[in-house]
Design a protein around this motif. Structure first.
Motif, PDB file in Angstrom:
ATOM      1  N   VAL A   1      -3.247  16.628 -11.500  1.00 56.51           N
ATOM      2  CA  VAL A   1      -4.489  15.883 -11.570  1.00 56.51           C
ATOM      3  C   VAL A   1      -4.269  14.403 -11.863  1.00 56.51           C
ATOM      4  N   VAL A   2      -3.190  14.042 -12.553  1.00 58.09           N
ATOM      5  CA  VAL A   2      -2.949  12.632 -12.852  1.00 58.09           C
ATOM      6  C   VAL A   2      -2.774  11.835 -11.562  1.00 58.09           C
ATOM      7  N   SER A   3      -2.054  12.413 -10.609  1.00 59.50           N
ATOM      8  CA  SER A   3      -1.872  11.725  -9.325  1.00 59.50           C
ATOM      9  C   SER A   3      -3.213  11.508  -8.633  1.00 59.50           C
TER      10      SER A   3
ATOM     11  N   ALA B   1       4.828   6.098 -14.097  1.00 55.86           N
ATOM     12  CA  ALA B   1       4.125   6.052 -12.821  1.00 55.86           C
ATOM     13  C   ALA B   1       2.903   5.141 -12.874  1.00 55.86           C
ATOM     14  N   ILE B   2       2.147   5.211 -13.959  1.00 58.95           N
ATOM     15  CA  ILE B   2       0.945   4.365 -14.063  1.00 58.95           C
ATOM     16  C   ILE B   2       1.327   2.895 -14.085  1.00 58.95           C
ATOM     17  N   THR B   3       2.418   2.569 -14.795  1.00 59.28           N
ATOM     18  CA  THR B   3       2.866   1.172 -14.824  1.00 59.28           C
ATOM     19  C   THR B   3       3.350   0.732 -13.452  1.00 59.28           C
ATOM     20  N   ALA B   4       4.140   1.583 -12.771  1.00 55.00           N
ATOM     21  CA  ALA B   4       4.599   1.247 -11.419  1.00 55.00           C
ATOM     22  C   ALA B   4       3.412   1.097 -10.467  1.00 55.00           C
TER      23      ALA B   4
ATOM     24  N   LEU C   1      -6.586   7.213   3.590  1.00 51.92           N
ATOM     25  CA  LEU C   1      -5.368   7.953   3.927  1.00 51.92           C
ATOM     26  C   LEU C   1      -4.531   8.219   2.678  1.00 51.92           C
ATOM     27  N   ILE C   2      -4.464   7.250   1.770  1.00 52.12           N
ATOM     28  CA  ILE C   2      -3.731   7.447   0.516  1.00 52.12           C
ATOM     29  C   ILE C   2      -4.335   8.596  -0.286  1.00 52.12           C
ATOM     30  N   LEU C   3      -5.669   8.652  -0.348  1.00 55.11           N
ATOM     31  CA  LEU C   3      -6.330   9.744  -1.056  1.00 55.11           C
ATOM     32  C   LEU C   3      -5.993  11.091  -0.419  1.00 55.11           C
ATOM     33  N   PHE C   4      -6.068  11.158   0.911  1.00 55.47           N
ATOM     34  CA  PHE C   4      -5.805  12.405   1.609  1.00 55.47           C
ATOM     35  C   PHE C   4      -4.357  12.853   1.401  1.00 55.47           C
ATOM     36  N   LEU C   5      -3.410  11.940   1.548  1.00 54.29           N
ATOM     37  CA  LEU C   5      -1.999  12.302   1.400  1.00 54.29           C
ATOM     38  C   LEU C   5      -1.664  12.671  -0.045  1.00 54.29           C
ATOM     39  N   THR C   6      -2.324  12.037  -0.992  1.00 54.47           N
ATOM     40  CA  THR C   6      -2.139  12.440  -2.396  1.00 54.47           C
ATOM     41  C   THR C   6      -2.625  13.864  -2.593  1.00 54.47           C
TER      42      THR C   6
ATOM     43  N   ALA D   1       0.829  -1.204   0.000  1.00 52.10           N
ATOM     44  CA  ALA D   1       0.000   0.000   0.000  1.00 52.10           C
ATOM     45  C   ALA D   1       0.867   1.259   0.000  1.00 52.10           C
ATOM     46  N   ALA D   2       2.002   1.204   0.726  1.00 52.98           N
ATOM     47  CA  ALA D   2       2.918   2.349   0.738  1.00 52.98           C
ATOM     48  C   ALA D   2       3.502   2.587  -0.654  1.00 52.98           C
ATOM     49  N   LEU D   3       3.822   1.508  -1.368  1.00 56.78           N
ATOM     50  CA  LEU D   3       4.330   1.657  -2.732  1.00 56.78           C
ATOM     51  C   LEU D   3       3.248   2.178  -3.674  1.00 56.78           C
ATOM     52  N   VAL D   4       1.998   1.802  -3.437  1.00 61.20           N
ATOM     53  CA  VAL D   4       0.891   2.339  -4.229  1.00 61.20           C
ATOM     54  C   VAL D   4       0.845   3.856  -4.088  1.00 61.20           C
ATOM     55  N   LEU D   5       0.896   4.342  -2.842  1.00 57.56           N
ATOM     56  CA  LEU D   5       0.887   5.783  -2.612  1.00 57.56           C
ATOM     57  C   LEU D   5       2.092   6.448  -3.254  1.00 57.56           C
ATOM     58  N   ALA D   6       3.260   5.846  -3.121  1.00 60.25           N
ATOM     59  CA  ALA D   6       4.476   6.440  -3.685  1.00 60.25           C
ATOM     60  C   ALA D   6       4.411   6.523  -5.203  1.00 60.25           C
ATOM     61  N   ALA D   7       3.880   5.486  -5.843  1.00 58.94           N
ATOM     62  CA  ALA D   7       3.752   5.511  -7.299  1.00 58.94           C
ATOM     63  C   ALA D   7       2.735   6.555  -7.741  1.00 58.94           C
ATOM     64  N   VAL D   8       1.678   6.733  -6.960  1.00 54.50           N
ATOM     65  CA  VAL D   8       0.634   7.698  -7.294  1.00 54.50           C
ATOM     66  C   VAL D   8       1.195   9.115  -7.341  1.00 54.50           C
ATOM     67  N   ILE D   9       2.044   9.473  -6.382  1.00 55.02           N
ATOM     68  CA  ILE D   9       2.538  10.855  -6.293  1.00 55.02           C
ATOM     69  C   ILE D   9       3.911  11.022  -6.925  1.00 55.02           C
ATOM     70  N   ALA D  10       4.392  10.003  -7.627  1.00 50.09           N
ATOM     71  CA  ALA D  10       5.739  10.087  -8.202  1.00 50.09           C
ATOM     72  C   ALA D  10       5.848  11.046  -9.388  1.00 50.09           C
ATOM     73  N   PRO D  11       4.853  11.118 -10.296  1.00 52.88           N
ATOM     74  CA  PRO D  11       5.084  11.910 -11.516  1.00 52.88           C
ATOM     75  C   PRO D  11       4.719  13.385 -11.372  1.00 52.88           C
ATOM     76  N   PRO D  12       5.660  14.305 -11.634  1.00 54.42           N
ATOM     77  CA  PRO D  12       5.276  15.720 -11.761  1.00 54.42           C
ATOM     78  C   PRO D  12       4.277  15.894 -12.893  1.00 54.42           C
ATOM     79  N   ASP D  13       3.452  16.909 -12.769  1.00 54.49           N
ATOM     80  CA  ASP D  13       2.298  17.076 -13.660  1.00 54.49           C
ATOM     81  C   ASP D  13       2.695  17.751 -14.967  1.00 54.49           C
ATOM     82  N   ALA D  14       2.205  17.194 -16.086  1.00 52.73           N
ATOM     83  CA  ALA D  14       2.513  17.752 -17.407  1.00 52.73           C
ATOM     84  C   ALA D  14       1.946  19.150 -17.576  1.00 52.73           C
ATOM     85  N   VAL D  15       0.716  19.353 -17.122  1.00 46.89           N
ATOM     86  CA  VAL D  15       0.058  20.649 -17.311  1.00 46.89           C
ATOM     87  C   VAL D  15       0.748  21.732 -16.494  1.00 46.89           C
ATOM     88  N   ALA D  16       1.029  21.439 -15.217  1.00 43.07           N
ATOM     89  CA  ALA D  16       1.658  22.434 -14.354  1.00 43.07           C
ATOM     90  C   ALA D  16       3.045  22.796 -14.851  1.00 43.07           C
TER      91      ALA D  16
END
Length: 534
Positions: free
Chosen positions: A355-357, A156-159, A379-384, A112-127
């Protein structure tokens, strides 16, 4: 989401973005603040981010726009730093941040910790793209940030999929995860390579600009859907196709390019505005999902610790990735200019999430295969959410003064104008030579006034760029080219007023009015074509 809330979201975010363009604050931050504020107003409907909408319907056009506006040649020149950030950094961040979360957040499994880490890993293309353009960063830094943001979502999506499979109890392992990543990456690039030539061939064979632009709007969705259908990376498929089409855009006719540019600017503006407003509107949803499972002080501590870790980890990766290859390989030192610590600092600090995260986080299933709740999903949603907000606000607000304080060398407008003028001079010489060849053929005979007009148009085009290098008018501060465009606009406006008066007097009908106005619009666009490049 019902129709009226969706219309309100689009209209409201567009209005806020339009107002933000009149300020010095980046539009993403104004939209984010507006979304946060509106989310707590009474009567505002609940906007819940649907990953089934964002990933296949919002992400492809935004990636397509960013990729077609990017330079394939510049990205190829910066392929090593782009790859190290878009692949290496995302995987490094996933592992390091995942270990930190697993260590400091009790009760959260390693998967679950790796799920959260992968979710927030990529900087956003739009920003990244929006802020880089607004701040006019040096070309190399802008290219690296844009290139990273085009590819890192796929990594990030693959991870995330690998980590999610482990959290759901499916047998993955390091070997299986690496194989999945390889298949998705190679498959996405393969789908893009397979599609790009046929799609470009079709674009050049369609002679109707409306049909060509309809195809242009469908391309990113088609490439993404086809790649995902064969379990490949839709993100990479979209990027590969868009880079190729952007590189070959000169081969389609002028009417298509004019319409396409306007259409995609509108699409990007609407989607980017709605996306950032939607991030702010997620707060009630995220807090509501958190419930009473965690204390306020506890989750805030987790949020601050995660934000700091995310920021630090990017610095830990960027500096060695920038300077170590130069120390190890002589060819890099001889081939590339020496990067500065300031440029690396800006790249490190520009890692805003977006937004991708959030979309990936909302795609986490609510239950495991056995029916029990997914551990720590709320908690993953909140921390993201807090990480996205923290990076957009803290880094987004401090990036402009940081760049000004570093006094990074910006674009050399004078040198760019000189290069543009020399290129235009070479092109004009070729055009004039071709015109004389054509005019020598009796089949191309023209009345002298029309022949002279063709020559004047080419002379005007050749001189326009050089005039920007001239001395400004001491009274207005305009150079000759600016004055020409202003006077041309005034003259055309006078003609337009006469046409409207004649229509109102019923001397001409509306169909003729539209024909005459279109002709004037094209002339005005031609007069202002250089201003678009400034």
């Amino acid at each position: 989401m019902h129709v009226m809330p969706l219309l309100l979201l689009i209209a409201g975010s567009a209005a806020v973005a339009g107002a933000a363009r009149r300020t010095r604050v980046p539009a993403p931050l104004v939209l984010l603040a507006a979304g946060l504020t509106v989310s707590y107003l009474p009567g505002v409907p609940e906007y819940e981010l649907d990953p089934d909408v964002v990933l296949p319907l919002v992400l492809p056009p935004l990636l397509h726009t960013a990729a077609t506006d990017s330079s394939y040649l510049d990205l190829r020149a910066q392929k090593r730093p782009v790859a190290l950030l878009s692949v290496g950094y995302v995987l490094f961040s996933t592992l390091v941040v995942g270990l930190m979360v697993y260590t400091f957040v009790p009760g959260l499994s390693a998967a679950a910790a790796l799920v959260l880490a992968a979710v927030i890993a990529p900087p956003d293309a739009v920003a990244a793209t929006a802020i880089a353009r607004r701040l006019r960063l040096p070309a190399r830094i802008t290219t690296i940030l844009q290139g990273e943001s085009l590819v890192n979502d796929a990594t990030a999506i693959t991870a995330y999929k690998v980590a999610l499979a482990a959290a759901l109890g499916e047998s993955v392992g390091w070997l299986g995860g690496g194989l999945d990543f390889l298949v998705a990456s190679v498959g996405g690039v393969g789908v893009g390579l397979a599609l790009m030539v046929p799609l470009h061939w079709l674009r050049t064979r369609l002679k109707d600009a409306l049909l060509q632009n309809t195809l242009s709007l469908l391309i990113p969705f088609f490439a993404y859907a086809l790649a995902e259908q064969v379990h490949a990376s839709g993100v990479l498929a979209v990027v590969v196709v868009a880079l190729y089409l952007g590189h070959r855009a000169w081969q389609v006719d002028f009417a298509t390019r004019l319409q396409e540019g306007a259409v995609w600017r509108m699409v990007a503006f609407v989607l980017e505005s709605a996306v950032f407003a939607l991030i702010g509107l997620q707060l009630p949803v995220v807090v509501g999902d958190l419930g009473d499972d965690y204390g306020t002080g506890e989750v805030l501590w987790y949020a601050v610790a995660l934000f700091v870790t995310v920021v630090v980890v990017r610095f830990v990766w960027v500096y060695p990735a920038t300077f170590v290859p130069r120390l190890l390989f002589r060819g890099i030192r001889e081939r590339e200019a020496n990067p500065t610590w300031k440029g690396s600092f800006i790249i490190s600090w520009a890692g805003m999430r977006g937004v991708v995260s959030l979309a990936i986080a909302f795609s986490i299933p609510t239950t495991l295969h056995g029916g029990e709740e997914f551990p720590g999903r709320s908690l993953i949603l909140f921390l993201t959410f807090t990480t996205v907000i923290g990076t957009l606000v803290v880094q987004g607000l401090t990036l402009p003064p940081l760049i000004r304080a570093f006094r990074l060398p910006g674009r050399d407008v004078q040198a760019e104008t000189l290069v543009e003028a020399n290129a235009q001079a070479q092109a004009s010489a070729a055009a004039e030579e071709r015109l004389e060849e054509l005019m020598a053929d009796e089949r191309n005979a023209l009345p002298q006034p029309l022949a002279d007009r063709l020559r004047r148009v080419m002379e005007r085009r050749r001189n326009a760029v050089w005039e920007r290098l001239g001395t400004p008018n001491p009274l207005t501060g305009e150079n000759a080219d600016d004055t020409y465009r202003r006077l041309a606009s005034e003259v055309i406006a006078a003609e337009r007023d006469v046409f409207v008066r004649l229509r109102d007097a019923r001397y001409i009908d509306d169909e003729m009015l539209r024909t005459l106005l279109t002709r004037l619009d094209l002339e005005e666009a031609a007069a202002f074509r250089e201003s678009e490049a400034d």
